[in-house]
Design a protein around this motif. Structure first.
Motif, PDB file in Angstrom:
ATOM      1  N   VAL A 104       0.875  -1.177   0.000  1.00  0.00           N
ATOM      2  CA  VAL A 104       0.000   0.000   0.000  1.00  0.00           C
ATOM      3  C   VAL A 104       0.910   1.224   0.000  1.00  0.00           C
ATOM      4  O   VAL A 104       1.615   1.494   0.976  1.00  0.00           O
ATOM      5  N   SER A 105       0.923   1.958  -1.115  1.00  0.00           N
ATOM      6  CA  SER A 105       1.806   3.118  -1.240  1.00  0.00           C
ATOM      7  C   SER A 105       1.378   3.914  -2.464  1.00  0.00           C
ATOM      8  O   SER A 105       0.497   3.495  -3.238  1.00  0.00           O
ATOM      9  N   ALA A 164      -2.421   4.285  -3.182  1.00  0.00           N
ATOM     10  CA  ALA A 164      -3.114   5.096  -2.179  1.00  0.00           C
ATOM     11  C   ALA A 164      -2.431   6.444  -2.061  1.00  0.00           C
ATOM     12  O   ALA A 164      -1.236   6.583  -2.334  1.00  0.00           O
ATOM     13  N   MET A 182      -0.818   9.043   0.266  1.00  0.00           N
ATOM     14  CA  MET A 182      -0.124   8.796   1.523  1.00  0.00           C
ATOM     15  C   MET A 182       0.040  10.041   2.388  1.00  0.00           C
ATOM     16  O   MET A 182       0.661   9.971   3.453  1.00  0.00           O
ATOM     17  N   ILE A 232      -5.982   5.154   2.134  1.00  0.00           N
ATOM     18  CA  ILE A 232      -5.270   3.984   2.666  1.00  0.00           C
ATOM     19  C   ILE A 232      -6.266   2.914   3.106  1.00  0.00           C
ATOM     20  O   ILE A 232      -6.065   1.710   2.859  1.00  0.00           O
ATOM     21  N   ILE A 271       2.817  -1.162   4.373  1.00  0.00           N
ATOM     22  CA  ILE A 271       2.381   0.225   4.189  1.00  0.00           C
ATOM     23  C   ILE A 271       3.624   1.106   4.245  1.00  0.00           C
ATOM     24  O   ILE A 271       4.299   1.170   5.282  1.00  0.00           O
TER      25      ILE A 271
END
Length: 458
Positions: free
Chosen positions: A156-157, A185, A187, A196, A216
Protein backbone atom coordinates in the motif's frame (compact mmCIF):
# COMPACT_ATOMS: atom_id res chain seq x y z
CA UNK A 1 -37.36 61.16 -2.19
CA UNK A 2 -35.81 59.49 0.87
CA UNK A 3 -32.16 60.21 1.68
CA UNK A 4 -29.53 57.65 0.65
CA UNK A 5 -25.78 56.92 0.99
CA UNK A 6 -23.33 55.28 -1.35
CA UNK A 7 -22.17 51.67 -1.04
CA UNK A 8 -18.67 52.80 -0.22
CA UNK A 9 -20.02 55.02 2.54
CA UNK A 10 -21.96 52.05 3.96
CA UNK A 11 -18.88 49.85 3.78
CA UNK A 12 -16.85 52.59 5.45
CA UNK A 13 -19.46 52.86 8.20
CA UNK A 14 -19.32 49.07 8.72
CA UNK A 15 -15.52 49.17 8.87
CA UNK A 16 -15.62 51.89 11.52
CA UNK A 17 -18.13 49.99 13.62
CA UNK A 18 -16.16 46.75 13.36
CA UNK A 19 -12.83 48.32 14.18
CA UNK A 20 -14.38 50.26 17.06
CA UNK A 21 -16.05 47.22 18.68
CA UNK A 22 -13.72 44.35 17.70
CA UNK A 23 -11.65 44.93 20.80
CA UNK A 24 -8.20 44.96 19.18
CA UNK A 25 -6.00 41.85 18.93
CA UNK A 26 -7.56 38.60 20.11
CA UNK A 27 -6.28 35.03 20.58
CA UNK A 28 -8.56 32.80 18.49
CA UNK A 29 -8.80 28.98 18.28
CA UNK A 30 -9.68 27.61 14.85
CA UNK A 31 -8.98 24.82 12.38
CA UNK A 32 -7.15 25.52 9.14
CA UNK A 33 -9.28 24.25 6.26
CA UNK A 34 -7.11 25.78 3.51
CA UNK A 35 -3.60 27.23 3.44
CA UNK A 36 -1.85 28.89 0.50
CA UNK A 37 1.34 30.96 0.18
CA UNK A 38 1.47 33.19 -2.91
CA UNK A 39 4.47 34.30 -4.96
CA UNK A 40 4.92 37.41 -2.77
CA UNK A 41 5.23 35.33 0.40
CA UNK A 42 1.82 36.20 1.89
CA UNK A 43 0.04 33.27 3.57
CA UNK A 44 -3.73 33.09 3.05
CA UNK A 45 -5.80 30.89 5.35
CA UNK A 46 -9.37 29.69 5.60
CA UNK A 47 -10.23 29.23 9.27
CA UNK A 48 -13.24 27.23 10.46
CA UNK A 49 -14.80 26.07 13.70
CA UNK A 50 -16.39 22.64 13.69
CA UNK A 51 -18.56 21.00 16.32
CA UNK A 52 -17.26 17.91 18.14
CA UNK A 53 -19.11 15.61 15.75
CA UNK A 54 -17.01 17.01 12.87
CA UNK A 55 -19.94 18.04 10.68
CA UNK A 56 -20.41 21.31 8.79
CA UNK A 57 -18.56 24.37 10.22
CA UNK A 58 -20.41 26.62 12.63
CA UNK A 59 -18.10 29.56 11.82
CA UNK A 60 -15.72 30.47 9.02
CA UNK A 61 -13.40 33.38 8.20
CA UNK A 62 -10.60 34.32 5.87
CA UNK A 63 -7.23 35.20 7.39
CA UNK A 64 -3.91 36.46 6.13
CA UNK A 65 -0.37 36.49 7.43
CA UNK A 66 1.59 39.18 5.62
CA UNK A 67 4.92 38.11 4.17
CA UNK A 68 7.04 40.05 6.68
CA UNK A 69 5.20 38.41 9.59
CA UNK A 70 4.98 34.96 7.99
CA UNK A 71 8.76 34.76 7.67
CA UNK A 72 9.03 35.08 11.42
CA UNK A 73 6.11 33.12 12.82
CA UNK A 74 6.14 30.52 10.02
CA UNK A 75 9.76 29.65 10.73
CA UNK A 76 9.11 29.64 14.47
CA UNK A 77 6.12 27.31 14.05
CA UNK A 78 8.16 24.95 11.85
CA UNK A 79 11.01 24.86 14.37
CA UNK A 80 8.72 24.03 17.29
CA UNK A 81 6.40 21.53 15.59
CA UNK A 82 8.55 20.11 12.81
CA UNK A 83 6.05 21.05 10.11
CA UNK A 84 4.61 24.01 8.21
CA UNK A 85 1.11 25.31 8.65
CA UNK A 86 -1.22 22.95 6.80
CA UNK A 87 -4.86 22.12 6.34
CA UNK A 88 -6.39 20.06 9.12
CA UNK A 89 -4.33 21.63 11.91
CA UNK A 90 -5.92 23.21 14.94
CA UNK A 91 -4.14 26.46 15.77
CA UNK A 92 -4.22 29.25 18.32
CA UNK A 93 -3.55 32.56 16.47
CA UNK A 94 -3.37 36.16 17.59
CA UNK A 95 -5.27 38.31 15.11
CA UNK A 96 -7.08 41.58 14.53
CA UNK A 97 -10.29 42.08 12.59
CA UNK A 98 -9.97 43.95 9.30
CA UNK A 99 -12.77 45.02 7.02
CA UNK A 100 -12.12 46.12 3.45
CA UNK A 101 -14.83 47.74 1.30
CA UNK A 102 -13.96 45.39 -1.61
CA UNK A 103 -12.60 42.22 0.03
CA UNK A 104 -14.86 42.21 3.04
CA UNK A 105 -14.10 40.81 6.50
CA UNK A 106 -10.75 39.10 7.20
CA UNK A 107 -8.44 38.39 10.09
CA UNK A 108 -4.85 39.65 10.10
CA UNK A 109 -2.66 37.16 12.00
CA UNK A 110 0.25 38.62 13.93
CA UNK A 111 1.31 35.64 16.10
CA UNK A 112 0.74 31.90 16.63
CA UNK A 113 1.18 29.58 19.60
CA UNK A 114 2.82 26.26 18.46
CA UNK A 115 2.32 24.72 21.91
CA UNK A 116 -1.44 24.61 21.36
CA UNK A 117 -1.08 22.75 18.06
CA UNK A 118 1.35 20.27 19.59
CA UNK A 119 -0.96 19.70 22.51
CA UNK A 120 -3.96 19.13 20.27
CA UNK A 121 -2.01 16.63 18.16
CA UNK A 122 -0.86 14.76 21.25
CA UNK A 123 -4.40 14.79 22.65
CA UNK A 124 -5.75 13.13 19.51
CA UNK A 125 -2.89 10.61 19.59
CA UNK A 126 -3.48 9.62 23.21
CA UNK A 127 -7.21 9.44 22.66
CA UNK A 128 -6.68 7.00 19.77
CA UNK A 129 -4.34 4.79 21.84
CA UNK A 130 -6.72 4.74 24.81
CA UNK A 131 -9.73 3.84 22.66
CA UNK A 132 -7.87 1.01 20.88
CA UNK A 133 -6.70 -0.45 24.19
CA UNK A 134 -10.16 -0.14 25.70
CA UNK A 135 -11.59 -2.09 22.75
CA UNK A 136 -8.91 -4.77 23.17
CA UNK A 137 -7.53 -4.51 19.63
CA UNK A 138 -4.28 -2.63 20.25
CA UNK A 139 -2.08 -5.78 20.15
CA UNK A 140 -4.31 -7.82 17.83
CA UNK A 141 -2.19 -7.60 14.66
CA UNK A 142 0.96 -8.53 16.57
CA UNK A 143 -0.60 -11.89 17.43
CA UNK A 144 -0.09 -13.12 13.86
CA UNK A 145 2.90 -15.41 13.32
CA UNK A 146 5.00 -14.28 10.37
CA UNK A 147 5.85 -16.87 7.74
CA UNK A 148 9.50 -17.98 7.72
CA UNK A 149 9.86 -16.40 4.27
CA UNK A 150 7.66 -13.42 3.30
CA UNK A 151 7.54 -13.59 -0.50
CA UNK A 152 3.97 -12.63 -1.46
CA UNK A 153 3.61 -8.98 -0.46
CA UNK A 154 0.66 -6.59 -0.84
CA UNK A 155 2.09 -3.04 -0.97
CA UNK A 156 0.00 0.00 0.00
CA UNK A 157 1.81 3.12 -1.24
CA UNK A 158 1.81 5.85 -3.84
CA UNK A 159 3.24 4.57 -7.14
CA UNK A 160 5.03 7.90 -7.61
CA UNK A 161 6.60 8.00 -4.15
CA UNK A 162 10.39 7.83 -3.90
CA UNK A 163 9.97 5.46 -0.93
CA UNK A 164 8.09 2.95 -3.10
CA UNK A 165 10.86 3.06 -5.73
CA UNK A 166 13.52 2.56 -3.04
CA UNK A 167 11.56 -0.40 -1.65
CA UNK A 168 11.25 -2.13 -5.03
CA UNK A 169 14.90 -1.48 -5.96
CA UNK A 170 16.05 -3.04 -2.69
CA UNK A 171 13.99 -6.18 -3.35
CA UNK A 172 15.06 -6.45 -6.99
CA UNK A 173 18.73 -6.12 -6.02
CA UNK A 174 18.49 -9.15 -3.72
CA UNK A 175 19.14 -12.72 -4.97
CA UNK A 176 15.66 -13.79 -3.85
CA UNK A 177 12.32 -13.75 -5.68
CA UNK A 178 9.46 -11.69 -4.25
CA UNK A 179 5.91 -11.41 -5.59
CA UNK A 180 4.59 -7.89 -4.95
CA UNK A 181 1.31 -6.25 -5.88
CA UNK A 182 0.78 -2.51 -5.50
CA UNK A 183 -2.50 -1.17 -4.12
CA UNK A 184 -2.21 2.59 -4.88
CA UNK A 185 -3.11 5.10 -2.18
CA UNK A 186 -2.66 8.77 -1.32
CA UNK A 187 -0.12 8.80 1.52
CA UNK A 188 -0.42 12.39 2.82
CA UNK A 189 -2.94 15.18 3.07
CA UNK A 190 -6.64 15.21 3.87
CA UNK A 191 -7.42 12.32 1.52
CA UNK A 192 -4.73 9.98 2.89
CA UNK A 193 -6.78 8.26 5.60
CA UNK A 194 -9.70 7.29 3.36
CA UNK A 195 -7.38 6.34 0.51
CA UNK A 196 -5.27 3.98 2.67
CA UNK A 197 -8.39 2.38 4.17
CA UNK A 198 -9.77 1.84 0.64
CA UNK A 199 -6.50 0.20 -0.42
CA UNK A 200 -6.61 -2.13 2.60
CA UNK A 201 -10.21 -2.97 1.72
CA UNK A 202 -9.05 -3.94 -1.77
CA UNK A 203 -6.43 -6.28 -0.27
CA UNK A 204 -8.95 -7.89 2.08
CA UNK A 205 -11.43 -8.45 -0.74
CA UNK A 206 -8.90 -10.65 -2.57
CA UNK A 207 -9.47 -13.54 -0.20
CA UNK A 208 -8.36 -16.07 -2.80
CA UNK A 209 -4.97 -14.35 -3.27
CA UNK A 210 -2.64 -15.71 -0.56
CA UNK A 211 -0.52 -12.75 0.60
CA UNK A 212 2.00 -13.36 3.37
CA UNK A 213 1.82 -9.77 4.66
CA UNK A 214 0.75 -6.19 3.87
CA UNK A 215 3.37 -3.43 3.68
CA UNK A 216 2.38 0.23 4.19
CA UNK A 217 5.20 2.52 3.07
CA UNK A 218 5.75 6.19 2.29
CA UNK A 219 8.84 8.29 1.83
CA UNK A 220 9.68 11.22 4.12
CA UNK A 221 7.50 14.28 4.49
CA UNK A 222 6.81 16.67 7.36
CA UNK A 223 5.45 15.66 10.75
CA UNK A 224 2.08 17.16 9.89
CA UNK A 225 1.80 14.70 7.00
CA UNK A 226 1.77 11.90 9.56
CA UNK A 227 -1.45 13.05 11.22
CA UNK A 228 -3.62 10.46 9.52
CA UNK A 229 -1.45 7.68 11.01
CA UNK A 230 -2.61 8.75 14.49
CA UNK A 231 -6.31 8.80 13.58
CA UNK A 232 -8.53 6.19 15.18
CA UNK A 233 -10.22 4.89 12.03
CA UNK A 234 -7.03 4.01 10.16
CA UNK A 235 -5.26 2.63 13.24
CA UNK A 236 -8.25 0.46 14.19
CA UNK A 237 -8.33 -0.89 10.63
CA UNK A 238 -4.62 -1.81 10.76
CA UNK A 239 -4.91 -3.39 14.23
CA UNK A 240 -7.77 -5.67 13.13
CA UNK A 241 -6.54 -6.41 9.61
CA UNK A 242 -6.62 -10.17 8.77
CA UNK A 243 -2.97 -10.23 7.65
CA UNK A 244 0.27 -9.14 9.36
CA UNK A 245 0.91 -5.44 8.62
CA UNK A 246 4.46 -4.05 8.30
CA UNK A 247 4.89 -0.27 8.31
CA UNK A 248 7.71 1.83 6.90
CA UNK A 249 6.24 5.32 7.09
CA UNK A 250 9.56 7.08 6.57
CA UNK A 251 10.19 9.12 9.68
CA UNK A 252 13.08 8.77 12.12
CA UNK A 253 12.01 10.71 15.21
CA UNK A 254 8.32 10.00 15.76
CA UNK A 255 6.43 6.75 16.18
CA UNK A 256 2.85 6.95 14.99
CA UNK A 257 -0.05 5.00 16.48
CA UNK A 258 -0.18 3.04 13.20
CA UNK A 259 3.40 1.92 13.92
CA UNK A 260 2.36 0.84 17.42
CA UNK A 261 -0.55 -1.35 16.31
CA UNK A 262 1.17 -2.84 13.25
CA UNK A 263 2.76 -6.30 13.52
CA UNK A 264 6.23 -4.92 12.69
CA UNK A 265 7.32 -1.28 12.49
CA UNK A 266 10.42 -0.10 10.65
CA UNK A 267 11.66 3.41 9.96
CA UNK A 268 11.82 3.56 6.16
CA UNK A 269 10.66 1.66 3.06
CA UNK A 270 14.27 0.59 2.48
CA UNK A 271 14.40 -0.83 6.00
CA UNK A 272 11.22 -2.82 5.30
CA UNK A 273 12.77 -4.27 2.13
CA UNK A 274 15.96 -5.12 4.04
CA UNK A 275 13.82 -6.88 6.68
CA UNK A 276 12.14 -9.04 4.03
CA UNK A 277 15.47 -9.83 2.33
CA UNK A 278 17.03 -10.67 5.71
CA UNK A 279 14.34 -13.23 6.54
CA UNK A 280 14.79 -14.84 3.12
CA UNK A 281 18.57 -14.95 3.61
CA UNK A 282 18.17 -16.53 7.03
CA UNK A 283 15.98 -19.30 5.62
CA UNK A 284 18.39 -19.82 2.70
CA UNK A 285 21.23 -20.26 5.19
CA UNK A 286 19.25 -22.87 7.13
CA UNK A 287 18.42 -24.80 3.95
CA UNK A 288 22.06 -24.70 2.78
CA UNK A 289 23.21 -26.02 6.15
CA UNK A 290 20.67 -28.85 6.00
CA UNK A 291 21.77 -29.71 2.45
CA UNK A 292 25.43 -29.86 3.54
CA UNK A 293 24.62 -32.15 6.48
CA UNK A 294 22.61 -34.51 4.26
CA UNK A 295 25.42 -34.57 1.67
CA UNK A 296 28.08 -35.35 4.28
CA UNK A 297 25.96 -38.13 5.78
CA UNK A 298 25.30 -39.66 2.35
CA UNK A 299 29.02 -39.62 1.55
CA UNK A 300 29.84 -41.29 4.86
CA UNK A 301 27.28 -44.02 4.23
CA UNK A 302 28.57 -44.56 0.70
CA UNK A 303 32.19 -44.92 1.86
CA UNK A 304 31.16 -47.29 4.67
CA UNK A 305 29.12 -49.50 2.34
CA UNK A 306 31.93 -49.52 -0.24
CA UNK A 307 34.42 -50.74 2.39
CA UNK A 308 31.97 -53.35 3.67
CA UNK A 309 31.37 -54.74 0.17
CA UNK A 310 35.09 -54.77 -0.61
CA UNK A 311 35.86 -56.64 2.63
CA UNK A 312 33.07 -59.12 1.98
CA UNK A 313 34.40 -59.74 -1.53
CA UNK A 314 37.92 -60.33 -0.27
CA UNK A 315 36.71 -62.69 2.47
CA UNK A 316 34.53 -64.61 0.01
CA UNK A 317 37.39 -64.98 -2.47
CA UNK A 318 39.76 -66.18 0.25
CA UNK A 319 37.30 -68.69 1.71
CA UNK A 320 36.26 -69.99 -1.73
CA UNK A 321 39.85 -70.53 -2.75
CA UNK A 322 40.53 -72.47 0.47
CA UNK A 323 37.41 -74.60 0.04
CA UNK A 324 38.32 -75.35 -3.59
CA UNK A 325 41.90 -76.37 -2.80
CA UNK A 326 40.78 -78.51 0.17
CA UNK A 327 38.14 -80.28 -1.91
CA UNK A 328 40.60 -81.04 -4.72
CA UNK A 329 43.14 -82.42 -2.25
CA UNK A 330 40.53 -84.67 -0.59
CA UNK A 331 39.33 -85.96 -3.96
CA UNK A 332 42.87 -86.75 -5.07
CA UNK A 333 43.60 -88.56 -1.81
CA UNK A 334 40.37 -90.56 -2.13
CA UNK A 335 41.18 -91.49 -5.71
CA UNK A 336 44.67 -92.67 -4.86
CA UNK A 337 43.37 -94.59 -1.85
CA UNK A 338 40.79 -96.40 -3.92
CA UNK A 339 43.27 -97.34 -6.62
CA UNK A 340 45.80 -98.64 -4.08
CA UNK A 341 43.16 -100.63 -2.19
CA UNK A 342 41.81 -102.33 -5.30
CA UNK A 343 45.28 -103.26 -6.54
CA UNK A 344 46.33 -104.61 -3.16
CA UNK A 345 43.17 -106.70 -2.85
CA UNK A 346 43.68 -108.20 -6.29
CA UNK A 347 47.25 -109.11 -5.45
CA UNK A 348 46.19 -110.80 -2.21
CA UNK A 349 43.53 -112.82 -3.98
CA UNK A 350 45.97 -113.93 -6.65
CA UNK A 351 48.48 -115.08 -4.05
CA UNK A 352 45.84 -116.97 -2.11
CA UNK A 353 44.54 -118.68 -5.22
CA UNK A 354 48.04 -119.65 -6.28
CA UNK A 355 48.80 -121.19 -2.88
CA UNK A 356 45.74 -123.40 -3.09
CA UNK A 357 46.13 -124.20 -6.79
CA UNK A 358 48.23 -127.25 -6.32
CA UNK A 359 45.88 -128.73 -3.71
CA UNK A 360 42.42 -128.21 -5.11
CA UNK A 361 42.97 -129.20 -8.71
CA UNK A 362 40.10 -128.72 -11.01
CA UNK A 363 37.88 -127.46 -8.20
CA UNK A 364 40.44 -124.89 -7.33
CA UNK A 365 40.81 -123.93 -10.92
CA UNK A 366 37.07 -123.45 -11.17
CA UNK A 367 36.99 -121.47 -7.95
CA UNK A 368 39.95 -119.43 -9.13
CA UNK A 369 38.19 -118.62 -12.36
CA UNK A 370 35.09 -117.68 -10.40
CA UNK A 371 37.13 -115.58 -8.05
CA UNK A 372 38.81 -113.82 -10.96
CA UNK A 373 35.45 -113.09 -12.50
CA UNK A 374 34.15 -111.81 -9.16
CA UNK A 375 37.23 -109.64 -8.69
CA UNK A 376 36.84 -108.21 -12.14
CA UNK A 377 33.19 -107.43 -11.38
CA UNK A 378 34.16 -105.80 -8.08
CA UNK A 379 36.83 -103.80 -9.84
CA UNK A 380 34.31 -102.62 -12.42
CA UNK A 381 31.79 -101.70 -9.72
CA UNK A 382 34.46 -99.89 -7.68
CA UNK A 383 35.62 -98.06 -10.78
CA UNK A 384 32.05 -96.96 -11.53
CA UNK A 385 31.60 -95.80 -7.91
CA UNK A 386 34.88 -93.89 -8.01
CA UNK A 387 33.97 -92.24 -11.27
CA UNK A 388 30.53 -91.29 -9.86
CA UNK A 389 32.12 -89.76 -6.77
CA UNK A 390 34.68 -87.94 -8.86
CA UNK A 391 31.91 -86.65 -11.20
CA UNK A 392 29.81 -85.35 -8.29
CA UNK A 393 32.83 -83.67 -6.68
CA UNK A 394 33.77 -82.14 -10.02
CA UNK A 395 30.23 -80.66 -10.34
CA UNK A 396 30.50 -79.23 -6.83
CA UNK A 397 33.89 -77.75 -7.66
CA UNK A 398 32.50 -76.20 -10.85
CA UNK A 399 29.66 -74.56 -8.85
CA UNK A 400 32.21 -73.26 -6.34
CA UNK A 401 34.34 -71.94 -9.20
CA UNK A 402 31.32 -70.04 -10.63
CA UNK A 403 30.64 -68.51 -7.19
CA UNK A 404 34.29 -67.55 -6.79
CA UNK A 405 34.37 -65.94 -10.24
CA UNK A 406 31.16 -63.99 -9.47
CA UNK A 407 32.79 -62.61 -6.32
CA UNK A 408 36.17 -61.98 -7.92
CA UNK A 409 37.66 -58.46 -7.67
CA UNK A 410 37.38 -58.07 -11.46
CA UNK A 411 33.61 -58.64 -11.32
CA UNK A 412 33.27 -56.19 -8.38
CA UNK A 413 35.28 -53.59 -10.29
CA UNK A 414 33.06 -54.10 -13.34
CA UNK A 415 30.01 -53.13 -11.21
CA UNK A 416 31.50 -49.65 -10.54
CA UNK A 417 33.49 -50.20 -7.33
CA UNK A 418 37.19 -49.46 -6.88
CA UNK A 419 40.12 -51.02 -5.01
CA UNK A 420 42.50 -48.65 -3.17
CA UNK A 421 46.10 -49.80 -2.78
CA UNK A 422 48.77 -48.22 -0.63
CA UNK A 423 46.74 -47.90 2.57
CA UNK A 424 44.51 -50.31 4.52
CA UNK A 425 42.37 -47.67 6.19
CA UNK A 426 41.75 -43.94 6.56
CA UNK A 427 43.79 -43.85 9.77
CA UNK A 428 46.93 -44.98 7.88
CA UNK A 429 46.57 -42.42 5.11
CA UNK A 430 48.56 -39.22 5.24
CA UNK A 431 47.58 -35.99 3.53
CA UNK A 432 49.75 -35.66 0.44
CA UNK A 433 50.37 -39.45 0.22
CA UNK A 434 50.13 -41.02 -3.24
CA UNK A 435 47.84 -44.02 -3.54
CA UNK A 436 46.60 -46.26 -6.39
CA UNK A 437 42.90 -46.66 -7.23
CA UNK A 438 42.10 -49.67 -9.43
CA UNK A 439 39.00 -49.34 -11.61
CA UNK A 440 37.51 -51.80 -14.10
CA UNK A 441 39.56 -50.46 -17.01
CA UNK A 442 42.82 -49.40 -15.38
CA UNK A 443 44.65 -47.88 -12.44
CA UNK A 444 44.61 -44.24 -11.29
CA UNK A 445 47.28 -42.50 -9.23
CA UNK A 446 45.82 -40.11 -6.61
CA UNK A 447 47.06 -37.81 -3.87
CA UNK A 448 45.30 -37.66 -0.49
CA UNK A 449 44.06 -34.08 0.05
CA UNK A 450 41.93 -34.64 3.17
CA UNK A 451 40.64 -37.44 5.34
CA UNK A 452 37.70 -38.00 7.68
CA UNK A 453 37.63 -41.00 10.04
CA UNK A 454 34.15 -42.40 10.65
CA UNK A 455 33.49 -42.98 14.34
CA UNK A 456 31.73 -46.26 15.07
CA UNK A 457 28.72 -46.02 17.40
CA UNK A 458 28.99 -47.88 20.69
Amino acid sequence: MESFITLSALQGHLRDVIEQHAGGAQWVVAEISECKVNYAGHCYLELVERPDNGKAPVAQARAVIWASTYKLIGGYFRFETGSDLAAGMKVLVKCTVSYHPVYGLSLVVSDIDPAYTLGETERIRRQTIAQLKEEGVFEMNKEFELADVLQRIAVVSSPKAAGYRDFMQELEASPYRFETRLFPAVMQGDAAENSIVDALDAVAELGDVPFDAVVIIRGGGSTSDLGCFDNYRLCAYIAQFPLPVITGIGHDKDVSVADMVAHTSLKTPTAVAAFLVGRAAEMAGQLNGLRDRVTRRAQQLLVAETHRIENAGLQLASRSSGVLHGGLARLEKLKNGLRFGVGERLTQERHRCASFGSQVGRLATQRLAAAEMRNEYVAQRLGAVVEGVISRRRSQLELLEVSVRAASPQRILARGYAIVRGVRGVAEAEVGQTIEIELRDGVLGADVTSKSIQRKNG
